[in-house]
Write a protein that holds these residues in place. Structure first.
Motif, PDB file in Angstrom:
ATOM      1  N   ILE A 167       0.853  -1.185   0.000  1.00 43.77           N
ATOM      2  CA  ILE A 167       0.000   0.000   0.000  1.00 43.77           C
ATOM      3  C   ILE A 167       0.893   1.241   0.000  1.00 43.77           C
ATOM      4  O   ILE A 167       1.826   1.340   0.806  1.00 43.77           O
ATOM      5  CB  ILE A 167      -0.940   0.010   1.210  1.00 43.77           C
ATOM      6  CG1 ILE A 167      -1.842  -1.247   1.188  1.00 43.77           C
ATOM      7  CG2 ILE A 167      -1.790   1.272   1.226  1.00 43.77           C
ATOM      8  CD1 ILE A 167      -2.754  -1.360   2.389  1.00 43.77           C
ATOM      9  N   TRP A 188       0.772   5.606  -0.185  1.00 44.21           N
ATOM     10  CA  TRP A 188       0.105   6.905  -0.227  1.00 44.21           C
ATOM     11  C   TRP A 188       1.061   7.848  -0.935  1.00 44.21           C
ATOM     12  O   TRP A 188       2.212   8.019  -0.515  1.00 44.21           O
ATOM     13  CB  TRP A 188      -0.223   7.416   1.180  1.00 44.21           C
ATOM     14  CG  TRP A 188      -1.447   6.779   1.753  1.00 44.21           C
ATOM     15  CD1 TRP A 188      -1.587   5.500   2.148  1.00 44.21           C
ATOM     16  CD2 TRP A 188      -2.718   7.412   1.981  1.00 44.21           C
ATOM     17  NE1 TRP A 188      -2.852   5.259   2.611  1.00 44.21           N
ATOM     18  CE2 TRP A 188      -3.585   6.427   2.525  1.00 44.21           C
ATOM     19  CE3 TRP A 188      -3.210   8.684   1.793  1.00 44.21           C
ATOM     20  CZ2 TRP A 188      -4.896   6.698   2.869  1.00 44.21           C
ATOM     21  CZ3 TRP A 188      -4.523   8.959   2.144  1.00 44.21           C
ATOM     22  CH2 TRP A 188      -5.351   7.975   2.668  1.00 44.21           C
ATOM     23  N   TYR A 225       3.589   7.346   2.491  1.00 45.14           N
ATOM     24  CA  TYR A 225       3.377   6.238   3.434  1.00 45.14           C
ATOM     25  C   TYR A 225       3.470   4.923   2.678  1.00 45.14           C
ATOM     26  O   TYR A 225       3.030   4.810   1.531  1.00 45.14           O
ATOM     27  CB  TYR A 225       2.003   6.329   4.112  1.00 45.14           C
ATOM     28  CG  TYR A 225       1.607   5.051   4.819  1.00 45.14           C
ATOM     29  CD1 TYR A 225       2.100   4.757   6.081  1.00 45.14           C
ATOM     30  CD2 TYR A 225       0.776   4.120   4.195  1.00 45.14           C
ATOM     31  CE1 TYR A 225       1.764   3.568   6.714  1.00 45.14           C
ATOM     32  CE2 TYR A 225       0.436   2.942   4.825  1.00 45.14           C
ATOM     33  CZ  TYR A 225       0.940   2.666   6.085  1.00 45.14           C
ATOM     34  OH  TYR A 225       0.621   1.493   6.700  1.00 45.14           O
ATOM     35  N   TYR A 261      -8.220   8.079  -5.972  1.00 44.49           N
ATOM     36  CA  TYR A 261      -7.974   9.494  -5.662  1.00 44.49           C
ATOM     37  C   TYR A 261      -8.722   9.842  -4.377  1.00 44.49           C
ATOM     38  O   TYR A 261      -9.918   9.559  -4.234  1.00 44.49           O
ATOM     39  CB  TYR A 261      -8.459  10.372  -6.815  1.00 44.49           C
ATOM     40  CG  TYR A 261      -8.398  11.850  -6.519  1.00 44.49           C
ATOM     41  CD1 TYR A 261      -7.207  12.542  -6.612  1.00 44.49           C
ATOM     42  CD2 TYR A 261      -9.563  12.530  -6.150  1.00 44.49           C
ATOM     43  CE1 TYR A 261      -7.163  13.895  -6.341  1.00 44.49           C
ATOM     44  CE2 TYR A 261      -9.525  13.883  -5.880  1.00 44.49           C
ATOM     45  CZ  TYR A 261      -8.315  14.570  -5.962  1.00 44.49           C
ATOM     46  OH  TYR A 261      -8.275  15.900  -5.689  1.00 44.49           O
ATOM     47  N   LEU A 262      -8.003  10.462  -3.423  1.00 42.42           N
ATOM     48  CA  LEU A 262      -8.599  10.779  -2.132  1.00 42.42           C
ATOM     49  C   LEU A 262      -8.288  12.220  -1.766  1.00 42.42           C
ATOM     50  O   LEU A 262      -7.217  12.757  -2.111  1.00 42.42           O
ATOM     51  CB  LEU A 262      -8.054   9.852  -1.031  1.00 42.42           C
ATOM     52  CG  LEU A 262      -8.293   8.345  -1.204  1.00 42.42           C
ATOM     53  CD1 LEU A 262      -7.548   7.588  -0.124  1.00 42.42           C
ATOM     54  CD2 LEU A 262      -9.778   8.029  -1.144  1.00 42.42           C
ATOM     55  N   TYR A 265      -4.447  13.098  -2.349  1.00 43.15           N
ATOM     56  CA  TYR A 265      -3.564  11.937  -2.270  1.00 43.15           C
ATOM     57  C   TYR A 265      -3.995  10.908  -3.312  1.00 43.15           C
ATOM     58  O   TYR A 265      -5.138  10.901  -3.781  1.00 43.15           O
ATOM     59  CB  TYR A 265      -3.617  11.272  -0.885  1.00 43.15           C
ATOM     60  CG  TYR A 265      -3.261  12.183   0.260  1.00 43.15           C
ATOM     61  CD1 TYR A 265      -1.948  12.363   0.650  1.00 43.15           C
ATOM     62  CD2 TYR A 265      -4.265  12.860   0.963  1.00 43.15           C
ATOM     63  CE1 TYR A 265      -1.624  13.195   1.712  1.00 43.15           C
ATOM     64  CE2 TYR A 265      -3.956  13.694   2.022  1.00 43.15           C
ATOM     65  CZ  TYR A 265      -2.627  13.861   2.395  1.00 43.15           C
ATOM     66  OH  TYR A 265      -2.320  14.673   3.437  1.00 43.15           O
ATOM     67  N   ASN A 266      -3.050  10.056  -3.628  1.00 45.12           N
ATOM     68  CA  ASN A 266      -3.326   8.825  -4.374  1.00 45.12           C
ATOM     69  C   ASN A 266      -3.044   7.650  -3.454  1.00 45.12           C
ATOM     70  O   ASN A 266      -1.947   7.553  -2.883  1.00 45.12           O
ATOM     71  CB  ASN A 266      -2.435   8.708  -5.615  1.00 45.12           C
ATOM     72  CG  ASN A 266      -3.094   9.327  -6.831  1.00 45.12           C
ATOM     73  OD1 ASN A 266      -4.188   9.845  -6.730  1.00 45.12           O
ATOM     74  ND2 ASN A 266      -2.429   9.280  -7.965  1.00 45.12           N
ATOM     75  N   CYS A 267      -4.001   6.766  -3.297  1.00 47.11           N
ATOM     76  CA  CYS A 267      -3.809   5.538  -2.517  1.00 47.11           C
ATOM     77  C   CYS A 267      -3.717   4.378  -3.505  1.00 47.11           C
ATOM     78  O   CYS A 267      -4.671   4.094  -4.234  1.00 47.11           O
ATOM     79  CB  CYS A 267      -4.947   5.325  -1.532  1.00 47.11           C
ATOM     80  SG  CYS A 267      -4.754   3.839  -0.521  1.00 47.11           S
TER      81      CYS A 267
END
Length: 748
Positions: A431, A433, A442, A510-511, A518-520
């Protein structure tokens, strides 16, 4: 006599016994620094191991080989009587050499146990379990066993594996110590040469393939119930000589002694460590003998009472403690407890709180316990400085009431956050971020494992540093696309720390959080999936090619889709049969390999011609070749295409004769008409034709003329406008009667 001496020396001293070399090796390696001790011990073990292994491999002469030598000696002696004295002497030398060599092996294996255990005892291994592990490893190597297992008995029905060589040799179901109960009872090594035939054989070991088994009982101390055994397993029938069994018994006896000594030493070290730990603890410890004969203080207790650490007079300790109590601020609170303590010698008091304000704030937690160890009765005082803790608790108590309600609300939120963070950190997928500038903000543990980078290194990188499909410019365009779509799924390639590229499946969302974008990204390594897909695709293509080599493509596609019988009727088809004249006679005078090579060369060229003209090769029958035109895909010019094929076949056979210096010619027959074509049966599929038109084409070839192309009147009528024919007239055809045929001469 020289030959006899040489034979005796070779048998006795080859291989040279390890016990001869070990004193010199030990002497040579005796010097050096203390930090080289482990290297010396390992070297001695390695040399001892190699010598014993060599001795084990060649210790017993093969009976069949000795028998063969005896027969050869007898034959030589019977043919050459003059050599009998020499052969007799040589035989005596060999016999004596074998006896002396066996005597040396007895001594060698007897000293080997002490040598191995002495070397282990000199190493830095401190625990008995480490000694057992090393001895098990050496037994595994020296005995040439297929597996070695050291077991510890936990109770009457359960055992624990201390070590296993190799690690996969121990069955999971082997949990009973009954396997070595008999060996523990007799206190000696038990060996089962044919273990499956033993009435008490463990079924799991037999199922594992055990044929021979040796059980060496273990007991660390005579007074303890902790016991076990070392198991040596052979997956083949094995017979241990007597001196090797004595070696195991001697090694076992010395091992028991070493284990008892090592256990005692280990426990003594533990006691010393505990004693030193007590001396260094920050709490004050004071002991006073009930009889008043002795007292003792640790450094913290001596500093508190103003005395020297170590032994002290009980009267001095009592006077110092009285002075300490006189300076307490809360003497009245503990007066009742003090009266109980002095009136009841066995009374226990815990966590007295002694408060002092002078000369500086001090709070002590005092406990007093009676002791009765090794017939020495006394009282133990424990002083714990809890000043900071006490005042912190007082401050905390004032604020606890205010924060209780808030804590209850936050506890629920924190628990959810901790669970979420735990789940994210330990997720199977990597994962990431990622910020708008491509910086990695992250990553979880899976991402670190996937790429091989430490966490801090990844947090200082950007996405295009690890993703081969992104650059600084392309990331900005990707960000805008993702912002519009909301989420994307794609395949990409990541670069690990060692530079390796591997395919990944990426799901990006996209968040917006706390006013930031952010991109997760959830990333999964799909290397194995890609490899499996590639292998599956390659196997499918190989199967397709193989099927297309057997069947026409339309028929192959139908066969993959249908399970019923495939048979189609075609009204207009032209069939050709060609036979190589003289090839049968040639097979009688030519090697089969060369014959097949020539035939393969000719038919391979014919196969290329069928592809050139869009025809369908049906099959080969010996040196005959069968082709069809107009199937499985119908065509109007089926007869014309077949005549073009026949001309090219004659040209090709002429070219073959020129290069191979042969004189082959073709006899070709052609007919046109309706046929039934299809695939029958369930194994070894072949696309074949049936019908009178096929039989007639075959008769045209068999009743034809060498180096000529004979066609039926049907084919002649279809092609007479474009090709030249010569009427042969009516000829008698087997099974058909008289038929009018034509010889195909060429193009107009």
């Amino acid at each position: 006599m020289s030959l006899t001496s040489i034979a005796f020396t070779v048998i006795v001293l080859f291989p040279l016994p390890a016990w001869i070399l070990s004193p010199f090796i030990a002497t040579k390696m005796g010097g050096g620094k203390e930090d080289e001790e482990d290297t010396k011990v390992n070297s001695i073990l390695n040399i001892q191991y190699s010598k014993l292994r060599q001795s084990l491999i060649i210790n017993s002469p093969s009976l069949s080989m000795l028998g063969l030598v005896a027969i050869v000696v007898w034959l030589i002696g019977s043919q050459y009587p003059d050599l009998r004295p020499w052969l007799t002497g040589l035989g005596l030398a060999i016999g004596c050499g074998l006896l002396v060599r066996r005597f040396l092996l007895e001594i060698e294996w007897k000293l080997a146990g002490g040598s191995v255990l002495a070397a282990i005892a000199q190493s830095d291994m401190n625990t008995p379990d480490q000694i057992i592990e090393q001895v098990t490893r050496k037994l595994y190597e020296l005995s040439l066993a297929d597996a070695a297992i050291a077991l510890r008995q936990l109770d009457q029905v359960t055992a624990q594996a201390l070590v296993c060589f190799p690690p996969t040799a121990l069955p999971d179901q082997l949990t009973t110590p009954k396997l070595f109960a008999e060996a523990l009872t007799y206190k000696r090594t038990l060996f089962y040469a044919n273990y499956p035939a033993t009435p008490k054989a463990v079924p799991i070991l037999v199922a594992k393939g055990t044929q021979s088994l040796a059980v060496l009982p273990l007991r660390k101390e005579q007074t303890t119930q902790e016991q076990g055994a070392i198991l040596l397993l052979w997956y083949r029938q094995t017979s241990l000589p007597s001196y090797q069994r004595r070696f195991l018994d001697l090694l076992l006896a010395q091992l028991h002694t070493l284990l008892r000594l090592q256990t005692t030493t280990f426990r003594l070290e533990q006691l010393k460590a505990r004693y030193n730990a007590i001396l260094e603890i920050p709490q004050g410890v004071v002991f006073v003998d009930v009889s008043g004969g002795q007292g003792w203080l640790n450094p913290a207790g001596a500093k508190l009472l103003g005395l020297e650490p170590g032994e002290a007079e009980p009267s001095a300790i009592a006077q110092a403690m009285a002075i300490l109590r006189s300076r307490m601020d809360n003497q009245q609170e503990i007066a009742t407890q003090a009266a109980q303590l002095f009136s009841q010698p066995q009374a226990e008091i815990h966590d007295w709180i002694w408060k002092f304000s002078q000369p500086q704030p001090l709070v002590l937690s005092v406990s007093s316990l009676p002791t009765d160890g090794q017939d020495i009765q006394g009282r133990l005082w424990l002083f714990n400085n809890i000043t900071e803790k006490y005042f912190a608790q007082q401050t905390l108590a004032k604020r606890t009431a205010q924060l209780e309600m808030v804590n209850e609300q936050l506890e629920t939120v924190n628990e959810a956050l901790r669970f979420t963070q735990f789940s994210v950190d330990r997720a199977a997928d990597a994962i990431f971020w990622i910020g708008q500038d491509g910086r990695i903000l992250y990553v979880n543990y899976a991402a670190c494992r996937l790429l091989g980078y430490p966490l801090n290194d990844l947090l200082s990188m950007k996405i295009h540093d690890i993703d081969a499909n992104f650059t600084v410019e392309s990331w900005l365009a990707h960000w805008q696309i993702l912002k519009q779509c909301g989420s994307l799924s794609l395949e990409s390639h990541h670069r690990s720390k060692n530079g390796k590229h591997f395919p990944v499946e990426v799901r990006i969302s996209y968040l917006e959080f706390d006013g930031k974008e952010y991109n997760c990204a959830f990333v999964r390594d799909i290397t194995e999936r890609k490899r499996a897909e590639k292998a599956l695709r390659w196997e499918r293509e190989k199967a397709e090619r193989l099927l297309l080599n057997i069947l026409p493509q339309p028929i192959a596609e139908r066969l993959k889709q249908e399970t019923c019988l495939i048979a189609d009727r075609f009204a207009d088809v032209t069939i050709l049969f060609a036979d190589i004249v003289g090839f049968t006679n040639l097979s009688a005078r030519m090697p089969p390999t060369q014959l097949v090579f020539l035939l393969n060369h000719i038919f391979s060229r014919f196969d290329q011609l069928t592809e050139k003209h869009g025809l369908e090769k049906i099959k080969t029958i010996g040196d005959a070749y069968m082709i069809a035109s107009g199937i499985p895909t119908p065509r109007k010019d089926h007869a014309e295409a077949m005549l073009e094929m026949a001309l090219d076949m004659q040209i090709e056979i002429a070219r073959f004769n020129q290069f191979q210096d042969e004189n082959f010619c073709l006899r070709i027959g052609i007919n046109s008409g309706p046929v039934v074509a299809g695939v029958i049966g369930t194994k070894k599929f072949i696309y074949d034709l049936w019908g009178d038109a096929v039989n007639t084409a075959s008769r045209m070839e068999s009743h034809g003329i060498p180096d000529k192309i004979q066609v039926t009147e049907t084919t002649y009528k279809l092609c007479q406008d474009k090709f030249l024919f010569e009427k042969r007239g009516q000829i008698q055809i087997k099974g058909k009667g008289k038929m009018t045929t034509y010889l195909f001469m060429g193009r107009k």
